[in-house]
Write a protein that holds these residues in place. Sequence first.
Motif, PDB file in Angstrom:
ATOM      1  N   ALA A 126      56.388  77.802  47.535  1.00 24.85           N
ATOM      2  CA  ALA A 126      57.457  76.982  48.108  1.00 24.85           C
ATOM      3  C   ALA A 126      56.894  75.689  48.696  1.00 24.85           C
ATOM      4  O   ALA A 126      57.507  74.626  48.588  1.00 24.85           O
ATOM      5  CB  ALA A 126      58.216  77.766  49.169  1.00 24.85           C
ATOM      6  N   GLY A 127      55.720  75.777  49.298  1.00 27.13           N
ATOM      7  CA  GLY A 127      55.110  74.600  49.915  1.00 27.13           C
ATOM      8  C   GLY A 127      54.411  73.679  48.938  1.00 27.13           C
ATOM      9  O   GLY A 127      54.364  72.461  49.132  1.00 27.13           O
ATOM     10  N   PHE A 128      53.866  74.230  47.871  1.00 29.04           N
ATOM     11  CA  PHE A 128      53.111  73.437  46.903  1.00 29.04           C
ATOM     12  C   PHE A 128      54.010  72.807  45.836  1.00 29.04           C
ATOM     13  O   PHE A 128      53.781  71.691  45.403  1.00 29.04           O
ATOM     14  CB  PHE A 128      52.049  74.302  46.223  1.00 29.04           C
ATOM     15  N   SER A 129      55.058  73.513  45.439  1.00 32.29           N
ATOM     16  CA  SER A 129      55.880  73.074  44.311  1.00 32.29           C
ATOM     17  C   SER A 129      56.551  71.714  44.493  1.00 32.29           C
ATOM     18  O   SER A 129      56.757  71.010  43.487  1.00 32.29           O
ATOM     19  CB  SER A 129      56.913  74.139  43.937  1.00 32.29           C
ATOM     20  N   PRO A 130      56.886  71.263  45.694  1.00 34.83           N
ATOM     21  CA  PRO A 130      57.471  69.923  45.786  1.00 34.83           C
ATOM     22  C   PRO A 130      56.555  68.806  45.288  1.00 34.83           C
ATOM     23  O   PRO A 130      57.017  67.714  44.969  1.00 34.83           O
ATOM     24  CB  PRO A 130      57.762  69.757  47.297  1.00 34.83           C
ATOM     25  N   TRP A 131      55.260  69.096  45.179  1.00 36.60           N
ATOM     26  CA  TRP A 131      54.324  68.101  44.677  1.00 36.60           C
ATOM     27  C   TRP A 131      54.602  67.766  43.213  1.00 36.60           C
ATOM     28  O   TRP A 131      54.230  66.695  42.728  1.00 36.60           O
ATOM     29  CB  TRP A 131      52.880  68.609  44.855  1.00 36.60           C
ATOM     30  N   MET A 132      55.281  68.652  42.490  1.00 32.73           N
ATOM     31  CA  MET A 132      55.608  68.404  41.090  1.00 32.73           C
ATOM     32  C   MET A 132      56.844  67.519  40.933  1.00 32.73           C
ATOM     33  O   MET A 132      57.123  67.022  39.846  1.00 32.73           O
ATOM     34  CB  MET A 132      55.837  69.723  40.324  1.00 32.73           C
ATOM     35  N   VAL A 133      57.594  67.323  42.011  1.00 32.31           N
ATOM     36  CA  VAL A 133      58.785  66.485  41.959  1.00 32.31           C
ATOM     37  C   VAL A 133      58.361  65.058  41.660  1.00 32.31           C
ATOM     38  O   VAL A 133      57.484  64.495  42.328  1.00 32.31           O
ATOM     39  CB  VAL A 133      59.589  66.575  43.280  1.00 32.31           C
ATOM     40  N   ASN A 134      58.967  64.464  40.627  1.00 30.39           N
ATOM     41  CA  ASN A 134      58.590  63.105  40.211  1.00 30.39           C
ATOM     42  C   ASN A 134      59.804  62.208  39.989  1.00 30.39           C
ATOM     43  O   ASN A 134      59.696  61.160  39.381  1.00 30.39           O
ATOM     44  CB  ASN A 134      57.734  63.172  38.937  1.00 30.39           C
ATOM     45  N   LYS A 135      60.950  62.658  40.464  1.00 27.42           N
ATOM     46  CA  LYS A 135      62.188  61.910  40.262  1.00 27.42           C
ATOM     47  C   LYS A 135      63.088  62.144  41.473  1.00 27.42           C
ATOM     48  O   LYS A 135      63.168  63.247  41.981  1.00 27.42           O
ATOM     49  CB  LYS A 135      62.863  62.407  38.971  1.00 27.42           C
TER      50      LYS A 135
END
Length: 136
Positions: A126-135
């Motif tokens: 949950a904490g790491f996955s926002p790093w993949m947000v690119n839009k």
Amino acid sequence: MNGPPQVDPPNPEIYQLMGEENMFRLLHDVYDEFANSSIKDMFPTDPEGLAEAADKSACFFVGLCGGPPLYHQRYGNPMLRRRHFPFPIDMNSRDVWLACFLKVLKNPQDYNFPEQHLDSFIGFIAGFSPWMVNKE
């Protein structure tokens, strides 16, 4: 964001208690959820391609959770943001991704996932996955 979020990695005991086969089964089930979700267009549509993508992800999670560095050995540096950049990932997509993972993790015993490490593992993804947000 200049670098990955500073979140505690999963406990290496996860792999020791689960083993490779269970980690691969877990990720295959997660990818089956992806294929039936609103983010399915980000994943291969053919069964072989989906299985290959699940295997790659499982290799990454094996190493992340205390096992051998399978992803590095087979595919090189994960370069997570770079590999995900071709896909327009917004926070909603990330939330769907996380929901698919959480749905599978509702039955940790199916994978011999050590329940004492479940909350911290979920905290990590949950904490790491926002790093993949690119839009936006």
